[in-house]
Design a protein around this motif. Structure first.
Motif, PDB file in Angstrom:
ATOM      1  N   VAL A 131     -40.294 -15.775 -22.954  1.00 62.57           N
ATOM      2  CA  VAL A 131     -39.861 -14.462 -22.491  1.00 62.57           C
ATOM      3  C   VAL A 131     -38.726 -14.533 -21.477  1.00 62.57           C
ATOM      4  N   SER A 132     -38.551 -15.676 -20.855  1.00 61.90           N
ATOM      5  CA  SER A 132     -37.399 -15.945 -19.984  1.00 61.90           C
ATOM      6  C   SER A 132     -37.325 -17.453 -19.797  1.00 61.90           C
TER       7      SER A 132
ATOM      8  N   GLU B  80     -45.013 -17.011 -23.071  1.00 62.78           N
ATOM      9  CA  GLU B  80     -46.120 -16.066 -23.111  1.00 62.78           C
ATOM     10  C   GLU B  80     -46.815 -16.176 -24.463  1.00 62.78           C
TER      11      GLU B  80
END
Length: 105
Positions: A33-34, A39
């Motif tokens: 997710v970054s 996740e």
């Protein structure tokens, strides 16, 4: 270990985790997710987050059953409390959270 070495090792571990999740065949979704944050979402909607934590030079795991910190021992990422290897711990945590066997190690 310097920051560059830590990031390289942590990113390799996150890539290994992604590959293991893909190969597991378990009913889950996952995404980076970054930068440095993976996740995992299970069929029941619950989530697990695996991320690198540069300040502590650890990989952190947040799961339904709690939070866990893993530190590089020169060969493997090990839980700072009980010494469990990262992939073995993730196998147990993901299996418990999924309610079915999830093989990641």
């Amino acid at each position: 270990m310097n920051d560059s070495e830590f990031n390289k090792l942590a990113d390799a571990a996150l890539t290994q985790i992604e590959s293991a999740l893909e190969a597991s065949g378990a009913d889950l979704d996952f995404a980076m997710v970054s930068a440095g944050v993976l996740e995992v979402e299970f069929a029941d909607g619950s989530k697990m987050v695996v991320n690198r934590h540069g300040a502590a030079q650890e990989i952190w795991v947040a799961a339904r059953s709690g939070g866990f910190h893993f530190r590089w021992d020169g060969e493997r990422w090990r839980d700072t409390r009980d010494g469990t290897e990262l992939m073995a711990a993730l196998t147990a945590l993901a299996s418990k959270q999924a309610g079915e066997p999830v093989r990641l190690d």
